[in-house]
Scaffold this motif. Structure first.
Motif, PDB file in Angstrom:
ATOM      1  N   VAL A 170       0.849  -1.189   0.000  1.00 22.61           N
ATOM      2  CA  VAL A 170       0.000   0.000   0.000  1.00 22.61           C
ATOM      3  C   VAL A 170       0.882   1.237   0.000  1.00 22.61           C
ATOM      4  O   VAL A 170       1.813   1.332   0.801  1.00 22.61           O
ATOM      5  CB  VAL A 170      -0.933   0.039   1.230  1.00 22.61           C
ATOM      6  N   ARG A 229      -1.907  -1.557  -3.903  1.00 24.84           N
ATOM      7  CA  ARG A 229      -3.028  -0.682  -3.571  1.00 24.84           C
ATOM      8  C   ARG A 229      -2.525   0.729  -3.319  1.00 24.84           C
ATOM      9  O   ARG A 229      -1.380   0.930  -2.927  1.00 24.84           O
ATOM     10  CB  ARG A 229      -3.773  -1.197  -2.334  1.00 24.84           C
ATOM     11  N   ARG A 231      -3.795   4.364  -1.339  1.00 23.96           N
ATOM     12  CA  ARG A 231      -4.769   4.905  -0.384  1.00 23.96           C
ATOM     13  C   ARG A 231      -4.641   6.424  -0.303  1.00 23.96           C
ATOM     14  O   ARG A 231      -3.540   6.952  -0.120  1.00 23.96           O
ATOM     15  CB  ARG A 231      -4.558   4.296   0.994  1.00 23.96           C
ATOM     16  N   CYS A 246      -5.809   2.687 -11.157  1.00 22.16           N
ATOM     17  CA  CYS A 246      -6.762   1.604 -11.413  1.00 22.16           C
ATOM     18  C   CYS A 246      -6.650   1.107 -12.855  1.00 22.16           C
ATOM     19  O   CYS A 246      -6.816  -0.098 -13.119  1.00 22.16           O
ATOM     20  CB  CYS A 246      -8.183   2.086 -11.123  1.00 22.16           C
ATOM     21  N   ARG A 249      -3.646  -1.082 -13.077  1.00 22.90           N
ATOM     22  CA  ARG A 249      -3.851  -2.347 -12.356  1.00 22.90           C
ATOM     23  C   ARG A 249      -4.938  -3.207 -12.987  1.00 22.90           C
ATOM     24  O   ARG A 249      -5.129  -4.367 -12.568  1.00 22.90           O
ATOM     25  CB  ARG A 249      -4.223  -2.053 -10.904  1.00 22.90           C
ATOM     26  N   PHE A 256      -7.135  -7.592  -5.773  1.00 25.56           N
ATOM     27  CA  PHE A 256      -7.196  -6.132  -5.698  1.00 25.56           C
ATOM     28  C   PHE A 256      -7.001  -5.472  -7.057  1.00 25.56           C
ATOM     29  O   PHE A 256      -6.672  -4.288  -7.128  1.00 25.56           O
ATOM     30  CB  PHE A 256      -6.151  -5.606  -4.716  1.00 25.56           C
ATOM     31  N   LYS A 260     -10.520  -2.047  -7.354  1.00 21.45           N
ATOM     32  CA  LYS A 260     -10.269  -2.395  -5.958  1.00 21.45           C
ATOM     33  C   LYS A 260      -8.863  -2.008  -5.500  1.00 21.45           C
ATOM     34  O   LYS A 260      -8.552  -2.109  -4.311  1.00 21.45           O
ATOM     35  CB  LYS A 260     -10.474  -3.894  -5.731  1.00 21.45           C
ATOM     36  N   SER A 261      -8.029  -1.584  -6.435  1.00 21.91           N
ATOM     37  CA  SER A 261      -6.643  -1.258  -6.084  1.00 21.91           C
ATOM     38  C   SER A 261      -6.508   0.123  -5.457  1.00 21.91           C
ATOM     39  O   SER A 261      -5.427   0.480  -4.990  1.00 21.91           O
ATOM     40  CB  SER A 261      -5.751  -1.344  -7.329  1.00 21.91           C
ATOM     41  N   HIS A 262      -7.575   0.911  -5.458  1.00 24.97           N
ATOM     42  CA  HIS A 262      -7.515   2.233  -4.830  1.00 24.97           C
ATOM     43  C   HIS A 262      -8.526   2.306  -3.700  1.00 24.97           C
ATOM     44  O   HIS A 262      -9.657   1.820  -3.829  1.00 24.97           O
ATOM     45  CB  HIS A 262      -7.797   3.341  -5.845  1.00 24.97           C
TER      46      HIS A 262
END
Length: 426
Positions: A170, A229, A231, A246, A249, A256, A260-262
């Motif tokens: 992350v 990810r 955040r 995103c 990814r 993820f 879902k990766s962010h």
């Protein structure tokens, strides 16, 4: 009357476990009273007495409740006789220890793990209708939940521990606004596992989506990898960076991948970067806040657009050199162990590059320069406030005419600021 289907024992009250064999008999509750459904109110006097007794009320309170709420007058001897006929007593006919242990184990699977033995004793009496000594409950909890007893005995708030699988699991991104009143905004990013600072940039704004996305793309190009990810808080300046991440990814197939990766969240929950800003203020930014505040108190800075532009022109290069220096020092210093964190201790640079030596792994995904150049060409140029370029060109011309050189440290930056302020008559 209700009987246990496993051992045939006569059950005098509705319970979750048979008081003889200890089997779970919650499925009998619906069939116990024909014509009634789960959650329906008690209708007979015996049902009302049973409910109040199970709730733990004293005899006097039960008689008063029956008279006040249900208009049923009972004497003490009548109440005791009815309870005796139902086989209900508080200090006799204790439930088997195996039954009590099964009920406690069931509670410990959920929120009941937060209960002490007194609260658990009340729960067993009211929820499971078990007759049990409080000392027995204390002993059983000590056997079944020793770690919970240790936590509660500390009488401290238990915080969740931050956990990361490894480097590039992350990245936490946030802006630092303490110097914004003086025209300087800072953007930073930190790796959650190693606590390595990925970028630390200052400029005229950290609210421009194009500028934040540019910092992200430059960092990805430098390391050749994107995190699993990303955040951020819910600011609109993070939208373009989140979309780029995103999109990059979306080519992967892990859990993820794609959108879902962010992760969006509040600033307080973005704890890695938020907690790092406190170190940054103690060790670096407080000096610059005091320096600029001194200029304001000396009436050399009034917060106007022209003053902020001039201060940024004189100090931005010096401040960025300071940020680069602090970033290097931080990434090579040693982080001490912390009980509240499940992440390792050591030097951020080492934890990031060789995570396998710190019980982690590299969770990032490589990205080609061709892919980055393709998306980089589609990015919009960072926004420039109206008149910003003219002001900067004016200050550059005044600096050249006066023979002033670009400052290398804060003292010369202050001298340049005062000189150019007088030349520009602002």
């Amino acid at each position: 009357m209700m009987y246990c289907p496993f051992c045939g024992f006569n059950l005098h009250a509705e319970t979750a476990f048979c008081s003889s064999c200890g089997k779970n008999i919650t499925f009998l509750k619906d069939a116990a009273r024909p014509g009634t459904s789960e959650g329906s109110e008690a209708t007979t006097d015996d049902d009302l007495i049973l409910n109040y007794f199970t709730e733990g009320h004293s005899y006097e309170i039960i008689m008063d409740l029956m008279a006040t709420k249900h208009n049923v007058s009972l004497s003490l001897s009548t109440l005791k006789r009815r309870l005796q006929d139902a086989g209900l007593a508080r200090r006799t006919n204790y439930s088997p220890i195996a039954t009590v242990q099964a009920a406690i184990s069931e509670e410990l699977k959920g929120s009941g793990q937060l209960l002490g033995y007194r609260a658990m004793w009340q729960t067993l009496r009211q929820k499971y209708s078990l007759v049990v000594r409080r000392d027995d409950v204390m002993r059983l909890i000590g056997e079944l939940d020793a770690s919970g007893i240790e936590k509660r005995s500390r009488r401290r708030f238990v915080r969740r521990a931050y956990h990361s699988m490894g480097a590039n699991d992350v990245w936490h991104v946030d802006g630092y606004d303490k110097l914004k009143p003086f025209g300087v905004a800072i953007s930073g990013c930190i790796d959650g596992f190693s606590r390595k600072i990925m970028w630390l940039k200052c400029g005229k704004s950290n609210n421009d989506p194009g500028g934040i996305a540019k910092n992200y793309m430059q960092c990805v190009a430098e390391f050749g990898i994107i995190p699993m990810r990303l955040r951020t808080d819910c600011g609109t300046e993070n939208g373009l960076m989140a979309s780029l991440h995103c999109t990059l990814r979306s080519e992967h197939t892990d859990e993820f991948a794609g959108t879902k990766s962010h992760m969006y969240g509040t600033s307080t929950s973005n704890q890695r970067i938020e907690s790092w800003w406190s170190y940054f203020r103690k060790q670096r930014s407080q000096f610059w806040m005091d320096l600029f505040s001194d200029l304001r108190e000396r009436h050399l800075f009034n917060g106007s657009y022209q003053h902020r532009s001039l201060l940024r022109f004189c100090f931005l290069g010096v401040l960025q050199n300071e940020l680069d220096e602090y970033k290097q020092l931080w990434n090579t210093h040693t982080i001490r162990p912390c009980r509240q964190s499940q992440c390792p201790s050591g030097k951020p640079e080492a934890m990031y590059n060789v995570p396998h030596r710190f019980n982690g792994r590299n969770c990032g995904y490589p990205v080609s320069t061709q892919t980055l150049s393709q998306y980089d060409s589609l990015m919009p140029a960072p926004e420039t406030p109206s008149g910003e370029d003219e002001e900067q060109n004016r200050f550059e011309e005044l600096q050249r005419q006066s023979g002033l050189t670009s400052p290398l440290h804060w003292e010369s930056a202050v001298e340049n600021y005062i000189s150019l302020k007088n030349l520009a008559d602002i």
